[in-house]
Design a protein around this motif. Sequence first.
Motif, mmCIF file in Angstrom:
data_model
loop_
_atom_site.group_PDB
_atom_site.id
_atom_site.type_symbol
_atom_site.label_atom_id
_atom_site.label_comp_id
_atom_site.label_asym_id
_atom_site.label_seq_id
_atom_site.Cartn_x
_atom_site.Cartn_y
_atom_site.Cartn_z
ATOM 1 N N HIS A 243 0.834 -1.201 0.000
ATOM 2 C CA HIS A 243 0.000 0.000 0.000
ATOM 3 C C HIS A 243 0.872 1.255 0.000
ATOM 4 O O HIS A 243 0.634 2.194 -0.771
ATOM 5 C CB HIS A 243 -0.905 -0.017 1.238
ATOM 6 N N TRP A 244 1.889 1.276 0.867
ATOM 7 C CA TRP A 244 2.757 2.452 0.924
ATOM 8 C C TRP A 244 3.563 2.590 -0.370
ATOM 9 O O TRP A 244 3.761 3.714 -0.858
ATOM 10 C CB TRP A 244 3.687 2.375 2.140
ATOM 11 N N SER A 245 4.047 1.499 -0.915
ATOM 12 C CA SER A 245 4.791 1.572 -2.170
ATOM 13 C C SER A 245 3.944 2.181 -3.282
ATOM 14 O O SER A 245 4.399 3.054 -4.033
ATOM 15 C CB SER A 245 5.264 0.171 -2.576
ATOM 16 N N LYS A 246 2.694 1.731 -3.373
ATOM 17 C CA LYS A 246 1.795 2.230 -4.429
ATOM 18 C C LYS A 246 1.519 3.718 -4.258
ATOM 19 O O LYS A 246 1.593 4.494 -5.212
ATOM 20 C CB LYS A 246 0.479 1.447 -4.402
ATOM 21 N N HIS A 247 1.223 4.131 -3.038
ATOM 22 C CA HIS A 247 0.777 5.504 -2.836
ATOM 23 C C HIS A 247 1.923 6.495 -2.683
ATOM 24 O O HIS A 247 1.737 7.702 -2.932
ATOM 25 C CB HIS A 247 -0.176 5.568 -1.644
ATOM 26 N N LEU A 248 3.095 6.012 -2.314
ATOM 27 C CA LEU A 248 4.276 6.867 -2.266
ATOM 28 C C LEU A 248 5.068 6.802 -3.566
ATOM 29 O O LEU A 248 6.015 7.565 -3.753
ATOM 30 C CB LEU A 248 5.185 6.463 -1.091
ATOM 31 N N ASP A 249 4.668 5.865 -4.434
ATOM 32 C CA ASP A 249 5.387 5.602 -5.685
ATOM 33 C C ASP A 249 6.877 5.396 -5.408
ATOM 34 O O ASP A 249 7.749 5.985 -6.044
ATOM 35 C CB ASP A 249 5.188 6.746 -6.681
ATOM 36 N N ALA B 274 3.138 -0.378 -9.968
ATOM 37 C CA ALA B 274 3.882 -0.030 -8.753
ATOM 38 C C ALA B 274 5.273 -0.672 -8.784
ATOM 39 O O ALA B 274 5.436 -1.790 -9.284
ATOM 40 C CB ALA B 274 3.124 -0.489 -7.516
ATOM 41 N N ALA C 260 -0.308 -5.129 -7.557
ATOM 42 C CA ALA C 260 0.414 -3.856 -7.552
ATOM 43 C C ALA C 260 1.337 -3.742 -8.756
ATOM 44 O O ALA C 260 1.435 -2.679 -9.393
ATOM 45 C CB ALA C 260 1.203 -3.712 -6.249
ATOM 46 N N GLU D 116 -0.493 -2.839 -11.768
ATOM 47 C CA GLU D 116 -0.905 -1.436 -11.742
ATOM 48 C C GLU D 116 0.279 -0.483 -11.933
ATOM 49 O O GLU D 116 0.109 0.734 -11.925
ATOM 50 C CB GLU D 116 -1.609 -1.133 -10.421
#
Length: 460
Positions: A230-236, A261, A256, A259
């Motif tokens: 989740h953090w990887s996706k949203h922090l890129d 990520a 992910a 998508e």
Amino acid sequence: MKKFDLVIKNGTVVTASDMFSADLGVKDGKIAAIAENIEADAEEVFDAAGKLVLPGALDVHTHLAMPFGGTISSDSYLSGTRAAACGGVTTVFDYPVQHTGETIRGVIAEKKAVLEKEACVDFASHCCITDLSDGAIIEEMEEAVKEGITSFKCFLVYKKEGWMVSDGTLAKLMLRAKELGAMINVHAENPDLIDMYTEQFLKEGKTSAWYHYMSRPEFVEAEADKRAVHWSKHLDAPLYLVHMADKEGLEACIQAKEEGAPVFVETCPQYLEFTSDVYKREDGRNFVCSPPIKGQESQDALWKAIKNGSIDTVATDHCPFQSYEKDWGRDDFTKIPNGCSGIENLYPYMLDAANSGKISFSRAVELCSTNPAKIFGCDQKGSIAVGKDADIVIYDKDKDFTISVDTMHSDCDHTIWEGKKLHGYPVRTFLRGNVVYADGEFKGTPGMGQFVKRTPKKLR
């Protein structure tokens, strides 16, 4: 006539994308020529007729001489890297831990001083970061990256040991790594659930090795996997999940990736070979590692991902302990030092899978050599190509081999791989053109391993 230090003739070269017949010429530790036929003056000529010529493996997850569980893992830097060489692993990554008040470069330098004397293969280090209290570590990361230390590990577990980082600390480190072209590696398990189950089982008198697994079941790992993703996706921000063992967490990683990520996934041979049923065995404590070996459904999902490319690397999490130390937990699973051997078995195991048709030889090379080198910035490693280090493994597809502690080169007094039969086995390992293993015997010299300065990568 051109002069080489070593010419390997008549072999079948395997890369991550191809297999072809070729001779190799090695000069000054580098692959200097690849041609259909090399007729040249050479100090040594090795005839690889009928055999495969592979790049040396990189085991990017080991814990050598590591204090843990009231003792120290049984393989020193010398014995662990000796075993690596004898299994076709030519570069080993260690995981030194930064504690309160310590610096990244200080921790690495302390370990490097020992490795320079003892290492039988080339080496690098990830640094486990546990303390950001004074803010200096965030700043120091830039200097560490310049010095070739381009990956850092965070634990989402081991709260009582003082190793666990908060989600906020993880996010800070991921964003900083993103700025620097570095990577954050994560051990994902949920400590609160583990503690809850452990307390329950001990109260109920359920203390066998089976309850190590039951206290850390699939969903306990999966929750932390999904949180990190989740953090990887949203922090890129790049994320490398170590020792993936469960289906649900793996599925989150795959989604992910689809998508876009920057998520990378590692698994280990023990999760591909064994299931949680091993913890019901009389010697179940020998298989205790964290995260534990999971059920058949998770194993099936791992193999599917190995075959379709969703898993990026296979490494070992090599952290063995002696039998008498494992016996501390004969009647209390919480006292079993966590970790198993595997550094000498990594490449032979995955190549056996290729030899049996489970995967291709190119896929085995991709998982164990090319991808680890690419992900962690080892520009001179990971493939058979002109200009690369001459880290080369000769593999005999017809050689039958049965793993036994008596034929391994570790200092551990047992192996979880005892009795495993392999069809095909490495017969020679070259480290930068030097023979370090031949026909069952270690031929290298402690101290011949060199530090691998890695290149920061903008991984997408």
